[in-house]
Design a protein around this motif. Structure first.
Motif, short mmCIF file in Angstrom:
data_model
loop_
_atom_site.label_atom_id
_atom_site.label_comp_id
_atom_site.label_asym_id
_atom_site.label_seq_id
_atom_site.Cartn_x
_atom_site.Cartn_y
_atom_site.Cartn_z
N TYR A 60 0.69 -1.28 -0.05
CA TYR A 60 -0.02 -0.08 0.04
C TYR A 60 0.82 1.22 -0.04
CZ TYR A 60 -3.08 -3.76 1.51
OH TYR A 60 -3.68 -4.97 1.68
N LEU A 61 2.11 1.38 -0.30
CA LEU A 61 3.24 2.48 -0.21
C LEU A 61 2.74 2.99 -1.68
CD1 LEU A 61 6.47 0.86 1.27
CD2 LEU A 61 4.88 2.57 2.34
N SER A 62 3.00 4.30 -1.62
CA SER A 62 2.91 5.45 -2.47
C SER A 62 4.12 5.33 -3.07
CB SER A 62 2.76 6.52 -2.10
OG SER A 62 3.70 7.18 -1.21
N PRO A 63 4.56 5.66 -4.32
CA PRO A 63 5.62 5.60 -5.07
C PRO A 63 6.69 6.53 -4.28
CG PRO A 63 4.02 5.77 -6.70
CD PRO A 63 3.43 5.92 -5.35
N GLU A 64 6.18 7.65 -3.92
CA GLU A 64 7.13 8.72 -3.31
C GLU A 64 7.73 8.06 -1.86
OE1 GLU A 64 2.92 10.33 -2.43
OE2 GLU A 64 4.26 9.49 -4.30
N GLN A 65 6.86 7.19 -1.21
CA GLN A 65 7.56 6.62 -0.11
C GLN A 65 8.52 5.50 -0.21
OE1 GLN A 65 3.24 5.97 1.35
NE2 GLN A 65 4.18 6.20 3.37
N VAL A 66 8.21 4.69 -1.48
CA VAL A 66 9.17 3.78 -1.89
C VAL A 66 10.55 4.71 -2.20
CG1 VAL A 66 9.80 2.37 -3.70
CG2 VAL A 66 7.48 2.08 -2.91
N ASP A 104 3.06 13.18 2.09
CA ASP A 104 2.04 14.24 2.57
C ASP A 104 0.59 13.48 2.38
OD1 ASP A 104 1.74 14.09 -0.40
OD2 ASP A 104 2.37 15.96 -0.72
N ALA A 105 -0.28 14.55 2.23
CA ALA A 105 -1.60 13.78 2.34
C ALA A 105 -1.94 13.07 1.11
CB ALA A 105 -2.70 15.15 2.53
N ARG A 106 -1.22 13.49 -0.06
CA ARG A 106 -1.51 12.45 -1.26
C ARG A 106 -1.25 11.42 -1.40
NH1 ARG A 106 0.90 17.38 -4.78
NH2 ARG A 106 2.22 17.21 -3.12
N SER A 107 0.08 11.21 -0.37
CA SER A 107 0.51 9.57 0.01
C SER A 107 -0.69 8.73 0.33
CB SER A 107 1.86 9.77 0.62
OG SER A 107 2.64 10.74 0.24
N ASP A 108 -1.02 9.43 1.60
CA ASP A 108 -2.38 8.67 2.03
C ASP A 108 -3.35 8.32 1.03
OD1 ASP A 108 -1.25 8.46 4.61
OD2 ASP A 108 -2.57 10.04 5.35
N LEU A 109 -3.65 9.12 0.27
CA LEU A 109 -4.76 8.92 -0.74
C LEU A 109 -4.33 8.09 -1.84
CD1 LEU A 109 -5.94 12.70 -1.45
CD2 LEU A 109 -6.63 11.18 0.12
N LEU A 159 -10.18 5.23 -9.76
CA LEU A 159 -8.80 4.29 -9.36
C LEU A 159 -7.67 5.01 -10.16
CD1 LEU A 159 -10.27 0.87 -8.83
CD2 LEU A 159 -9.33 2.27 -7.10
N VAL A 160 -7.98 5.28 -11.42
CA VAL A 160 -6.84 5.74 -12.30
C VAL A 160 -6.14 6.64 -11.65
CG1 VAL A 160 -6.09 6.42 -14.29
CG2 VAL A 160 -7.60 4.46 -14.34
N THR A 161 -7.04 7.82 -11.32
CA THR A 161 -6.50 8.91 -10.59
C THR A 161 -6.07 8.72 -9.39
OG1 THR A 161 -8.28 10.29 -11.77
CG2 THR A 161 -7.21 11.33 -9.94
N ALA A 162 -6.54 7.87 -8.54
CA ALA A 162 -6.04 7.61 -7.01
C ALA A 162 -4.64 6.95 -7.03
CB ALA A 162 -7.27 6.86 -6.35
N LEU A 163 -4.38 6.29 -8.18
CA LEU A 163 -3.29 5.46 -7.93
C LEU A 163 -2.31 6.07 -9.10
CD1 LEU A 163 -4.60 1.78 -7.84
CD2 LEU A 163 -3.65 3.20 -6.10
N ASP A 178 2.81 10.08 -10.15
CA ASP A 178 3.12 11.43 -9.68
C ASP A 178 1.70 11.81 -8.76
OD1 ASP A 178 3.56 14.20 -9.58
OD2 ASP A 178 4.33 14.29 -11.57
N ARG A 179 2.51 12.35 -7.61
CA ARG A 179 1.14 12.63 -6.79
C ARG A 179 0.63 14.06 -7.12
NH1 ARG A 179 4.74 13.88 -1.27
NH2 ARG A 179 6.57 12.90 -2.29
N ASN A 180 1.25 14.79 -8.10
CA ASN A 180 0.39 15.85 -8.55
C ASN A 180 -0.70 15.51 -9.77
OD1 ASN A 180 1.87 17.97 -7.18
ND2 ASN A 180 3.75 17.52 -8.80
#
Length: 335
Positions: free
Chosen positions: A185-191, A197-202, A254-258, A261-263
């Motif tokens: 469940y890790l975001s790319p930036e966490q990896v 940031d909040a977008r990582s949680d999203l 889901l495409v947007t959520a995943l 790029d967090r932007n």
């Protein structure tokens, strides 16, 4: 009952609800207020380590400031001293709301959720995340095991043990730039070791929604390294490939959520929720998945939500008698 089973002269420890590398969570009886609580106790072997003591204290401080029906509450903190072991350090503990029910992880193991149930749970999780993010708290470990389903069908987020507070990387429950969280469940930036940031949680919430809808996370691998590579470099299959009832609108959410790029993701939990509820309007009532009437609209910040399942007051975990134990039904299990 021995004194080592009564913390602070007040909390009478009962069953173990969960175990982790840092702490053990017990069901306990608050002797003073005659209610059931969950007590998270730092492991004895870690009690001398100021890093872990500080981490537990910051977790308590973080959650204590978040008053939302979808976030587990903190009632008290303390340190237990065993008089029979004068040479041993005191052991810190957190007293939390006891959440009767089971985690979404346990619920998914029992079978598929309807699309309506999946969307309902996701909307409530996003409501709690919106509140948390407005308070400057990034959870960093959103996953099915950290979302409890209460007996009346509501949800509560638990385990803020690695949360990041505010804009200061030093104000985090663990060291900054460390690889924290759960690989699936890790975001790319966490990896990549960047600050979440909040977008990582999203992104993690997007992984959660994908699993609620399909019964599997967006990426599956033999080890964390494989999963990390997939999060950074690969796109998941459309959810509709695993479940035909998933509509194109839900696939688009889901495409947007995943997005890598967090932007390119939803920029707030509110916008994620609004897009999801809009997509839910297209579900086919004939499939038993109508989601327009019962999905709770995104609530105003700071206001408790009351649904047809029951009032928020019924989610407090108070109980006049010991709750029945079911090993498949965990409670506040952050450890």
């Amino acid at each position: 009952m021995s004194t080592d089973r009564v913390l602070g002269g007040r909390y009478e420890l009962r069953d173990v609800l969960g175990r982790g590398g840092m702490a053990i969570v017990h069901l306990a009886r608050d002797i003073c207020l005659e209610r059931w609580v969950a007590v998270k106790v730092l492991r004895g072997e870690l009690a001398r380590d100021p890093l872990f003591r500080g981490r537990l204290r910051r977790e308590a401080q973080t959650v204590a400031g978040l008053h939302h029906p979808g976030i587990v509450s903190v009632h008290d903190v303390g340190e237990h001293v065993d008089d029979s072991r004068a040479d041993e350090p005191s052991v810190p503990f957190i007293v939390m709301e006891y959440v009767a029910g089971q985690s979404l992880r346990a619920r998914l193991r029992e079978g598929a959720l309807t699309l309506e149930q999946s969307i309902q749970h996701q909307v409530e999780v996003l409501s709690a995340l919106e509140f948390s993010h407005r308070a400057g708290v990034v959870h960093r470990d959103i996953k099915p095991a950290n979302v409890m389903v209460t007996p009346d069908g509501g949800t509560k987020i638990v385990d803020f043990g690695i949360a990041r507070v505010g804009g200061d990387p030093g104000a985090t429950a663990t060291q900054p730039h460390a690889l924290l969280g759960t690989a699936q469940y890790l975001s790319p930036e966490q990896v990549r070791g960047e600050i979440a940031d909040a977008r990582s949680d999203l992104y993690s919430a997007g992984c959660l929604l994908y699993e609620l809808l399909t019964g599997r996370p967006p990426f599956v691998g033999d080890n964390p390294v494989v999963l990390a590579y997939q999060h950074v470099h690969e796109d998941p299959r459309r959810a509709s490939a695993y479940r035909t009832e998933v509509t194109p609108s839900l696939d688009t959410v889901l495409v947007t959520a995943l997005a890598k790029d967090r932007n390119d993701r939803f920029q707030s939990a509110r916008s994620f929720s609004e897009a999801l509820q809009s997509a839910a309007k297209g579900l086919n009532r004939a499939d038993g998945c109508a989601a327009t009437d019962n999905v709770v609209p995104f609530p105003l910040l700071g206001h408790a939500t009351t649904t047809s399942r029951g009032s928020t007051a019924s989610r407090t975990g108070h109980s006049p008698s010991p709750p029945a134990r079911d090993e498949k039904k965990a409670t506040t299990r952050s450890a």
